[in-house]
Design a protein around this motif. Structure first.
Motif, PDB file in Angstrom:
ATOM      1  N   ILE A  15       7.003  -4.873  -0.362  1.00 14.92           N
ATOM      2  CA  ILE A  15       5.609  -5.137  -0.769  1.00 14.92           C
ATOM      3  C   ILE A  15       5.655  -6.265  -1.816  1.00 14.92           C
ATOM      4  O   ILE A  15       4.329  -7.070  -1.575  1.00 14.92           O
ATOM      5  CB  ILE A  15       5.274  -3.729  -0.804  1.00 14.92           C
ATOM      6  CG1 ILE A  15       5.716  -2.255  -0.248  1.00 14.92           C
ATOM      7  CG2 ILE A  15       3.333  -3.533  -1.426  1.00 14.92           C
ATOM      8  CD1 ILE A  15       4.539  -1.450  -0.328  1.00 14.92           C
ATOM      9  N   SER A  16       5.702  -6.190  -2.885  1.00  7.43           N
ATOM     10  CA  SER A  16       5.660  -7.434  -3.885  1.00  7.43           C
ATOM     11  C   SER A  16       5.775  -8.540  -3.056  1.00  7.43           C
ATOM     12  O   SER A  16       5.027  -9.841  -3.941  1.00  7.43           O
ATOM     13  CB  SER A  16       6.870  -7.016  -4.700  1.00  7.43           C
ATOM     14  OG  SER A  16       6.937  -7.122  -4.791  1.00  7.43           O
ATOM     15  N   HIS A  17       6.529  -8.939  -3.090  1.00  3.99           N
ATOM     16  CA  HIS A  17       7.049 -10.314  -1.774  1.00  3.99           C
ATOM     17  C   HIS A  17       6.145 -10.255  -0.262  1.00  3.99           C
ATOM     18  O   HIS A  17       6.248 -11.446   0.068  1.00  3.99           O
ATOM     19  CB  HIS A  17       8.142 -10.476  -1.894  1.00  3.99           C
ATOM     20  CG  HIS A  17       9.078 -10.252  -3.939  1.00  3.99           C
ATOM     21  ND1 HIS A  17       9.186  -9.784  -4.060  1.00  3.99           N
ATOM     22  CD2 HIS A  17       9.650 -11.678  -4.177  1.00  3.99           C
ATOM     23  CE1 HIS A  17       9.655  -9.600  -4.932  1.00  3.99           C
ATOM     24  NE2 HIS A  17       9.407 -11.153  -5.455  1.00  3.99           N
ATOM     25  N   ALA A  18       5.864  -9.504  -0.017  1.00  2.84           N
ATOM     26  CA  ALA A  18       5.319  -9.300   0.724  1.00  2.84           C
ATOM     27  C   ALA A  18       4.011 -10.467   1.544  1.00  2.84           C
ATOM     28  O   ALA A  18       3.382 -11.238   0.475  1.00  2.84           O
ATOM     29  CB  ALA A  18       4.628  -8.088   1.877  1.00  2.84           C
ATOM     30  N   GLN A  19       4.179 -11.400   2.331  1.00  2.00           N
ATOM     31  CA  GLN A  19       2.611 -12.431   3.110  1.00  2.00           C
ATOM     32  C   GLN A  19       1.920 -11.668   3.240  1.00  2.00           C
ATOM     33  O   GLN A  19       0.600 -12.025   3.285  1.00  2.00           O
ATOM     34  CB  GLN A  19       3.367 -13.009   3.427  1.00  2.00           C
ATOM     35  CG  GLN A  19       4.761 -14.176   3.859  1.00  2.00           C
ATOM     36  CD  GLN A  19       4.785 -14.844   5.217  1.00  2.00           C
ATOM     37  OE1 GLN A  19       5.723 -14.833   6.162  1.00  2.00           O
ATOM     38  NE2 GLN A  19       4.595 -16.228   4.631  1.00  2.00           N
ATOM     39  N   LYS A  20       1.757 -10.158   3.252  1.00  2.00           N
ATOM     40  CA  LYS A  20       0.526  -9.819   3.481  1.00  2.00           C
ATOM     41  C   LYS A  20       0.879  -8.093   3.020  1.00  2.00           C
ATOM     42  O   LYS A  20       1.338  -7.539   2.980  1.00  2.00           O
ATOM     43  CB  LYS A  20      -0.217  -9.570   5.228  1.00  2.00           C
ATOM     44  CG  LYS A  20      -0.209 -10.645   6.030  1.00  2.00           C
ATOM     45  CD  LYS A  20      -0.430 -10.462   7.230  1.00  2.00           C
ATOM     46  CE  LYS A  20       0.071  -9.495   8.364  1.00  2.00           C
ATOM     47  NZ  LYS A  20      -0.602  -9.464   9.453  1.00  2.00           N
ATOM     48  N   LEU A  21      -0.290  -8.071   2.215  1.00  4.20           N
ATOM     49  CA  LEU A  21      -0.483  -6.893   1.109  1.00  4.20           C
ATOM     50  C   LEU A  21      -2.101  -6.564   0.835  1.00  4.20           C
ATOM     51  O   LEU A  21      -3.132  -6.920   1.153  1.00  4.20           O
ATOM     52  CB  LEU A  21      -0.106  -7.201  -0.488  1.00  4.20           C
ATOM     53  CG  LEU A  21       0.067  -6.582  -1.593  1.00  4.20           C
ATOM     54  CD1 LEU A  21       0.461  -4.977  -0.994  1.00  4.20           C
ATOM     55  CD2 LEU A  21      -0.384  -7.367  -2.497  1.00  4.20           C
ATOM     56  N   VAL A  22      -2.104  -4.714   1.552  1.00  6.09           N
ATOM     57  CA  VAL A  22      -3.163  -4.157   1.133  1.00  6.09           C
ATOM     58  C   VAL A  22      -3.203  -3.363   0.081  1.00  6.09           C
ATOM     59  O   VAL A  22      -2.485  -2.841  -0.155  1.00  6.09           O
ATOM     60  CB  VAL A  22      -3.230  -3.712   2.802  1.00  6.09           C
ATOM     61  CG1 VAL A  22      -4.833  -2.826   3.042  1.00  6.09           C
ATOM     62  CG2 VAL A  22      -3.613  -5.098   3.927  1.00  6.09           C
ATOM     63  N   LEU A  23      -3.951  -3.380  -0.912  1.00  8.14           N
ATOM     64  CA  LEU A  23      -3.814  -1.884  -1.500  1.00  8.14           C
ATOM     65  C   LEU A  23      -5.050  -1.491  -1.280  1.00  8.14           C
ATOM     66  O   LEU A  23      -6.289  -1.560  -1.090  1.00  8.14           O
ATOM     67  CB  LEU A  23      -4.359  -2.927  -2.964  1.00  8.14           C
ATOM     68  CG  LEU A  23      -4.238  -2.169  -4.591  1.00  8.14           C
ATOM     69  CD1 LEU A  23      -3.129  -1.116  -4.376  1.00  8.14           C
ATOM     70  CD2 LEU A  23      -5.053  -2.856  -5.976  1.00  8.14           C
ATOM     71  N   ALA A  24      -5.187  -0.201  -1.252  1.00  8.52           N
ATOM     72  CA  ALA A  24      -6.054   0.767  -1.242  1.00  8.52           C
ATOM     73  C   ALA A  24      -5.925   1.656  -1.763  1.00  8.52           C
ATOM     74  O   ALA A  24      -5.328   2.655  -2.326  1.00  8.52           O
ATOM     75  CB  ALA A  24      -5.544   0.893   0.200  1.00  8.52           C
ATOM     76  N   VAL A  25      -7.373   2.321  -2.552  1.00 10.98           N
ATOM     77  CA  VAL A  25      -7.990   2.811  -3.522  1.00 10.98           C
ATOM     78  C   VAL A  25      -8.905   4.650  -2.390  1.00 10.98           C
ATOM     79  O   VAL A  25      -9.259   4.681  -1.860  1.00 10.98           O
ATOM     80  CB  VAL A  25      -8.646   2.641  -4.462  1.00 10.98           C
ATOM     81  CG1 VAL A  25      -9.072   3.866  -5.550  1.00 10.98           C
ATOM     82  CG2 VAL A  25      -7.635   1.913  -5.661  1.00 10.98           C
ATOM     83  N   HIS A  26      -8.382   5.542  -2.659  1.00  7.33           N
ATOM     84  CA  HIS A  26      -8.999   6.593  -1.833  1.00  7.33           C
ATOM     85  C   HIS A  26      -9.356   8.041  -2.831  1.00  7.33           C
ATOM     86  O   HIS A  26      -8.347   7.795  -3.963  1.00  7.33           O
ATOM     87  CB  HIS A  26      -8.407   7.148  -1.308  1.00  7.33           C
ATOM     88  CG  HIS A  26      -7.897   6.356   0.125  1.00  7.33           C
ATOM     89  ND1 HIS A  26      -7.657   6.523   1.537  1.00  7.33           N
ATOM     90  CD2 HIS A  26      -6.490   5.726  -0.113  1.00  7.33           C
ATOM     91  CE1 HIS A  26      -7.279   5.848   2.609  1.00  7.33           C
ATOM     92  NE2 HIS A  26      -6.601   4.777   1.751  1.00  7.33           N
ATOM     93  N   GLY A  27     -10.520   8.562  -2.741  1.00  9.41           N
ATOM     94  CA  GLY A  27     -10.895   9.662  -3.556  1.00  9.41           C
ATOM     95  C   GLY A  27     -11.665  10.526  -2.827  1.00  9.41           C
ATOM     96  O   GLY A  27     -12.153  10.263  -1.232  1.00  9.41           O
ATOM     97  N   GLY A  28     -11.895  12.406  -3.083  1.00  7.20           N
ATOM     98  CA  GLY A  28     -11.913  12.928  -2.349  1.00  7.20           C
ATOM     99  C   GLY A  28     -11.404  14.351  -2.188  1.00  7.20           C
ATOM    100  O   GLY A  28     -10.957  14.530  -4.014  1.00  7.20           O
TER     101      GLY A  28
END
Length: 218
Positions: A16-29
């Motif tokens: 993941i850290s070396h991926a060309q496409k990286l998405v960071l998601a934060v969820h709360g509920g």
């Protein structure tokens, strides 16, 4: 088993850290859980009420065509409440897991996760003044595993951001150790046992698309 799983998680995190496409998601509920089981019996009476606790998570993943592969970390208390006492089996439970999601339509996705579970707990009881009945019981901390399924709906907000709503349903099992004395004046005896439970949460989140590949589309 734990060493193998930790190795898989480490490889996944490196990818993941070396991926060309990286998405960071934060969820709360919010989330809840079933009454934990100890071997074949419930730890608490069936009348112990559900408690709705916070549920938060941080996910990082990369896209491969219609798939999302990533690493996640969550926090959610595991608890139930009787008429007099609140029981915390994990405060919070902190799983770290690998997951895979499949985009079923342009916005709707479903997936599965599997990883390690850490049940944080103070291992004590709290009493009000002059009361023999505890108002709060914190069970022993433990470690184990977790796995489950998820469904979600993703909404594109712009080139860099998405919003989503997600429902997770998972199974957790944690092993804990304890010490007791079988009889007065006897030697202390150490033993271990395991709690198992189902837990769930519904969350809303924000996704940041951190890196893009000009030769592929999100």
């Amino acid at each position: 088993m734990k060493k193998i799983l930790l190795g898989i998680i480490a490889v996944g995190a490196f990818h993941i850290s070396h991926a060309q496409k990286l998405v960071l998601a934060v969820h709360g509920g919010v989330g809840g859980n079933s009454i934990p089981q100890n071997k074949d019996s419930a730890v608490l009476p069936s009348g112990a009420a559900t408690m709705y606790n916070y549920s938060v998570s941080i996910n990082a993943f990369t896209n491969v065509r219609r798939w999302q592969f990533g690493l996640g970390v969550d926090m959610q208390p595991i608890s139930r409440k009787s008429s007099t006492t609140t029981f915390y089996f994990a405060n919070p439970a902190s799983p770290i897991y690998l997951f895979a999601n499949r985009m079923l339509t342009e916005h709707f996705y479903a997936g599965a996760s599997f990883g390690l579970m850490v049940a944080n707990s103070a291992d004590n009881s709290k009493y009000e003044k002059n009361s023999l009945v505890p108002v709060e019981v914190n069970y022993a901390p433990g470690t184990g595993y977790t796995g489950g399924l998820r469904v979600g709906y993703n909404i594109t907000l712009g080139e860099k951001f998405d919003a989503c709503i997600q429902l997770d349903g998972r199974y957790g099992s944690t092993k804990y150790s304890y010490t007791y004395t079988a009889k007065a004046g006897g030697n202390p005896i150490s033993a271990s046992n395991r709690y198992s439970y189902y837990y769930y949460g519904i969350t809303v989140g924000l996704r940041l698309k951190m890196f893009t590949d000009p030769f592929r589309q999100w």
